[in-house]
Design a protein around this motif. Sequence first.
Motif, PDB file in Angstrom:
ATOM      1  N   ALA A   1       0.824  -1.210   0.000  1.00  0.00           N
ATOM      2  CA  ALA A   1       0.000   0.000   0.000  1.00  0.00           C
ATOM      3  C   ALA A   1       0.856   1.257   0.000  1.00  0.00           C
ATOM      4  CB  ALA A   1      -0.934  -0.006   1.214  1.00  0.00           C
ATOM      5  N   TYR A   2       1.996   1.204   0.660  1.00  0.00           N
ATOM      6  CA  TYR A   2       2.863   2.385   0.739  1.00  0.00           C
ATOM      7  C   TYR A   2       3.365   2.798  -0.641  1.00  0.00           C
ATOM      8  CZ  TYR A   2       6.577   5.579   2.010  1.00  0.00           C
ATOM      9  OH  TYR A   2       7.365   6.694   2.100  1.00  0.00           O
ATOM     10  N   ALA A   3       3.453   1.839  -1.552  1.00  0.00           N
ATOM     11  CA  ALA A   3       3.936   2.139  -2.908  1.00  0.00           C
ATOM     12  C   ALA A   3       2.887   2.878  -3.737  1.00  0.00           C
ATOM     13  CB  ALA A   3       4.342   0.848  -3.615  1.00  0.00           C
ATOM     14  N   ASN A   4       1.654   2.934  -3.242  1.00  0.00           N
ATOM     15  CA  ASN A   4       0.574   3.598  -3.972  1.00  0.00           C
ATOM     16  C   ASN A   4       0.642   5.110  -3.744  1.00  0.00           C
ATOM     17  OD1 ASN A   4      -2.214   4.763  -4.298  1.00  0.00           O
ATOM     18  ND2 ASN A   4      -2.672   2.671  -4.919  1.00  0.00           N
ATOM     19  N   PRO A   5       0.651   5.927  -4.798  1.00  0.00           N
ATOM     20  CA  PRO A   5       0.736   7.394  -4.635  1.00  0.00           C
ATOM     21  C   PRO A   5      -0.386   7.975  -3.787  1.00  0.00           C
ATOM     22  CG  PRO A   5       1.110   6.769  -6.930  1.00  0.00           C
ATOM     23  CD  PRO A   5       0.644   5.528  -6.223  1.00  0.00           C
ATOM     24  N   ASN A   6      -1.581   7.388  -3.867  1.00  0.00           N
ATOM     25  CA  ASN A   6      -2.687   7.893  -3.058  1.00  0.00           C
ATOM     26  C   ASN A   6      -2.434   7.702  -1.568  1.00  0.00           C
ATOM     27  OD1 ASN A   6      -4.226   8.793  -5.204  1.00  0.00           O
ATOM     28  ND2 ASN A   6      -5.397   6.901  -5.390  1.00  0.00           N
ATOM     29  N   MET A   7      -1.765   6.610  -1.220  1.00  0.00           N
ATOM     30  CA  MET A   7      -1.449   6.385   0.185  1.00  0.00           C
ATOM     31  C   MET A   7      -0.460   7.430   0.678  1.00  0.00           C
ATOM     32  SD  MET A   7      -1.889   4.880   2.987  1.00  0.00           S
ATOM     33  CE  MET A   7      -2.930   3.481   2.525  1.00  0.00           C
ATOM     34  N   ARG A   8       0.518   7.750  -0.132  1.00  0.00           N
ATOM     35  CA  ARG A   8       1.489   8.764   0.287  1.00  0.00           C
ATOM     36  C   ARG A   8       0.817  10.133   0.419  1.00  0.00           C
ATOM     37  NH1 ARG A   8       4.626   5.703  -3.243  1.00  0.00           N
ATOM     38  NH2 ARG A   8       4.565   7.284  -4.897  1.00  0.00           N
ATOM     39  N   LYS A   9      -0.167  10.402  -0.436  1.00  0.00           N
ATOM     40  CA  LYS A   9      -0.939  11.637  -0.301  1.00  0.00           C
ATOM     41  C   LYS A   9      -1.662  11.682   1.042  1.00  0.00           C
ATOM     42  CE  LYS A   9      -2.250  13.254  -4.933  1.00  0.00           C
ATOM     43  NZ  LYS A   9      -3.425  13.536  -5.811  1.00  0.00           N
ATOM     44  N   MET A  10      -2.271  10.562   1.408  1.00  0.00           N
ATOM     45  CA  MET A  10      -3.010  10.510   2.667  1.00  0.00           C
ATOM     46  C   MET A  10      -2.075  10.648   3.864  1.00  0.00           C
ATOM     47  SD  MET A  10      -5.746  10.391   4.402  1.00  0.00           S
ATOM     48  CE  MET A  10      -7.011  10.028   3.172  1.00  0.00           C
ATOM     49  N   LEU A  11      -0.938   9.990   3.805  1.00  0.00           N
ATOM     50  CA  LEU A  11       0.025  10.107   4.908  1.00  0.00           C
ATOM     51  C   LEU A  11       0.503  11.546   5.052  1.00  0.00           C
ATOM     52  CD1 LEU A  11       2.193   6.872   4.425  1.00  0.00           C
ATOM     53  CD2 LEU A  11       0.329   7.256   6.056  1.00  0.00           C
ATOM     54  N   ASN A  12       0.754  12.208   3.932  1.00  0.00           N
ATOM     55  CA  ASN A  12       1.176  13.614   3.985  1.00  0.00           C
ATOM     56  C   ASN A  12       0.066  14.501   4.537  1.00  0.00           C
ATOM     57  OD1 ASN A  12       3.690  13.006   2.904  1.00  0.00           O
ATOM     58  ND2 ASN A  12       3.083  13.446   0.800  1.00  0.00           N
ATOM     59  N   LEU A  13      -1.187  14.188   4.179  1.00  0.00           N
ATOM     60  CA  LEU A  13      -2.312  14.954   4.698  1.00  0.00           C
ATOM     61  C   LEU A  13      -2.420  14.801   6.213  1.00  0.00           C
ATOM     62  CD1 LEU A  13      -4.958  16.584   4.501  1.00  0.00           C
ATOM     63  CD2 LEU A  13      -6.138  14.392   4.128  1.00  0.00           C
ATOM     64  N   ILE A  14      -2.304  13.576   6.688  1.00  0.00           N
ATOM     65  CA  ILE A  14      -2.406  13.334   8.133  1.00  0.00           C
ATOM     66  C   ILE A  14      -1.317  14.089   8.875  1.00  0.00           C
ATOM     67  CG2 ILE A  14      -2.210  11.579   9.941  1.00  0.00           C
ATOM     68  CD1 ILE A  14      -3.454   9.602   7.896  1.00  0.00           C
ATOM     69  N   ALA A  15      -0.085  14.011   8.375  1.00  0.00           N
ATOM     70  CA  ALA A  15       1.028  14.713   9.023  1.00  0.00           C
ATOM     71  C   ALA A  15       0.795  16.222   9.020  1.00  0.00           C
ATOM     72  CB  ALA A  15       2.339  14.365   8.324  1.00  0.00           C
ATOM     73  N   SER A  16       0.324  16.753   7.891  1.00  0.00           N
ATOM     74  CA  SER A  16       0.051  18.188   7.808  1.00  0.00           C
ATOM     75  C   SER A  16      -1.083  18.588   8.739  1.00  0.00           C
ATOM     76  CB  SER A  16      -0.294  18.583   6.371  1.00  0.00           C
ATOM     77  OG  SER A  16       0.803  18.369   5.512  1.00  0.00           O
ATOM     78  N   SER A  17      -2.115  17.757   8.798  1.00  0.00           N
ATOM     79  CA  SER A  17      -3.243  18.038   9.680  1.00  0.00           C
ATOM     80  C   SER A  17      -2.817  18.038  11.141  1.00  0.00           C
ATOM     81  CB  SER A  17      -4.356  16.999   9.469  1.00  0.00           C
ATOM     82  OG  SER A  17      -4.882  17.068   8.167  1.00  0.00           O
ATOM     83  N   GLU A  18      -1.935  17.125  11.493  1.00  0.00           N
ATOM     84  CA  GLU A  18      -1.447  17.058  12.872  1.00  0.00           C
ATOM     85  C   GLU A  18      -0.490  18.202  13.188  1.00  0.00           C
ATOM     86  OE1 GLU A  18      -2.279  14.865  15.344  1.00  0.00           O
ATOM     87  OE2 GLU A  18      -3.829  14.086  13.997  1.00  0.00           O
ATOM     88  N   GLY A  19      -0.020  18.873  12.153  1.00  0.00           N
ATOM     89  CA  GLY A  19       0.817  20.051  12.355  1.00  0.00           C
ATOM     90  C   GLY A  19       2.204  19.760  12.897  1.00  0.00           C
ATOM     91  N   VAL A  20       2.742  18.601  12.567  1.00  0.00           N
ATOM     92  CA  VAL A  20       4.061  18.239  13.094  1.00  0.00           C
ATOM     93  C   VAL A  20       5.150  19.076  12.418  1.00  0.00           C
ATOM     94  CG1 VAL A  20       3.385  15.906  13.760  1.00  0.00           C
ATOM     95  CG2 VAL A  20       4.208  16.310  11.448  1.00  0.00           C
ATOM     96  N   LYS A  21       5.996  19.698  13.219  1.00  0.00           N
ATOM     97  CA  LYS A  21       7.047  20.564  12.680  1.00  0.00           C
ATOM     98  C   LYS A  21       8.392  19.860  12.557  1.00  0.00           C
ATOM     99  CE  LYS A  21       5.046  24.927  14.300  1.00  0.00           C
ATOM    100  NZ  LYS A  21       5.251  26.149  15.133  1.00  0.00           N
ATOM    101  N   HIS A  22       8.525  18.722  13.199  1.00  0.00           N
ATOM    102  CA  HIS A  22       9.799  18.006  13.158  1.00  0.00           C
ATOM    103  C   HIS A  22       9.621  16.600  12.582  1.00  0.00           C
ATOM    104  CE1 HIS A  22      11.395  21.297  15.541  1.00  0.00           C
ATOM    105  NE2 HIS A  22      10.420  21.111  16.419  1.00  0.00           N
ATOM    106  N   GLY A  23       8.585  16.429  11.775  1.00  0.00           N
ATOM    107  CA  GLY A  23       8.375  15.155  11.106  1.00  0.00           C
ATOM    108  C   GLY A  23       8.289  13.978  12.060  1.00  0.00           C
ATOM    109  N   TYR A  24       9.079  12.967  11.770  1.00  0.00           N
ATOM    110  CA  TYR A  24       9.060  11.736  12.555  1.00  0.00           C
ATOM    111  C   TYR A  24       9.582  11.941  13.976  1.00  0.00           C
ATOM    112  CZ  TYR A  24       8.421   9.701   7.916  1.00  0.00           C
ATOM    113  OH  TYR A  24       7.946   9.401   6.652  1.00  0.00           O
ATOM    114  N   ASN A  25      10.220  13.063  14.226  1.00  0.00           N
ATOM    115  CA  ASN A  25      10.828  13.334  15.534  1.00  0.00           C
ATOM    116  C   ASN A  25      10.024  14.325  16.368  1.00  0.00           C
ATOM    117  OD1 ASN A  25      13.035  12.730  13.402  1.00  0.00           O
ATOM    118  ND2 ASN A  25      14.088  12.329  15.328  1.00  0.00           N
ATOM    119  N   THR A  26       8.699  14.366  16.166  1.00  0.00           N
ATOM    120  CA  THR A  26       7.873  15.372  16.819  1.00  0.00           C
ATOM    121  C   THR A  26       7.089  14.815  17.999  1.00  0.00           C
ATOM    122  OG1 THR A  26       7.568  16.460  14.677  1.00  0.00           O
ATOM    123  CG2 THR A  26       6.078  17.105  16.446  1.00  0.00           C
ATOM    124  N   LEU A  27       7.273  15.430  19.165  1.00  0.00           N
ATOM    125  CA  LEU A  27       6.423  15.162  20.312  1.00  0.00           C
ATOM    126  C   LEU A  27       5.185  16.041  20.227  1.00  0.00           C
ATOM    127  CD1 LEU A  27       8.879  15.091  23.377  1.00  0.00           C
ATOM    128  CD2 LEU A  27       7.677  13.137  22.380  1.00  0.00           C
TER     129      LEU A  27
END
Length: 212
Positions: free
Chosen positions: A10-36
């Motif tokens: 599923a990760y290889a699907n472009p739509n999945m990467r779009k959704m993952l980017n949306l979730i991260a943006s919605s959560e407002g994480v400023k340090h990516g994977y290293n965000t508390l």
Amino acid sequence: MAKLSQLQQAYANPNMRKMLNLIASSEGVKHGYNTLFGNQQFNNLGAHPNVRKAFKQTDGTTNHTTAAGRYQFLNSTWNNLAKQYGFRDFSPQSQDLGAIALIASRGALDDVLQGNWQSAIGKLGKEWASLPSSTYKQGKRSWDFVNKHLGSNIQQGNHPKFVDLKALGYKPQTTQQTQPNFVDLRKLGYSGNPQQNTQPQFVDLKTLGYKG
């Protein structure tokens, strides 16, 4: 439960990467994977940091969370994922696959892969409080925000709305029958003209005092 191989595929699907980017943006994480939670940065991705932080909900209540990472996993949620899929660290790859596992657990995997954004987000609001479909007492993003990130045109009005008729002054009487209970909208202040056809009549609830 989706298999690890399904998550990887599923990760290889472009739509999945779009959704993952949306979730991260919605959560407002400023340090990516290293965000508390609260956008504090942490460095060790060997394991979920499990730092408990206080925050105020939109209703003024104080709550606590251990959310961390690009997708703001709670520690308990991450521990369950690690046990199910054998994740041995909190690396970017593990976090990505963990987020996809949560998407699958909410029954939204096929929706995401096929680009059925409205259906997917409707299901994922139970997992991520920042999505516009969320019912959590936390700040959430608008549908315009979603459309901008996905390049879509989801209309919030396409979702059915359930209206509490009691709030409009309707007091139903208890009956022991199984027949449908028809409501005379004129008693609620609606003065529209009946239609002389068989098409369903749509009523603007705003004229009845509903502010949805």
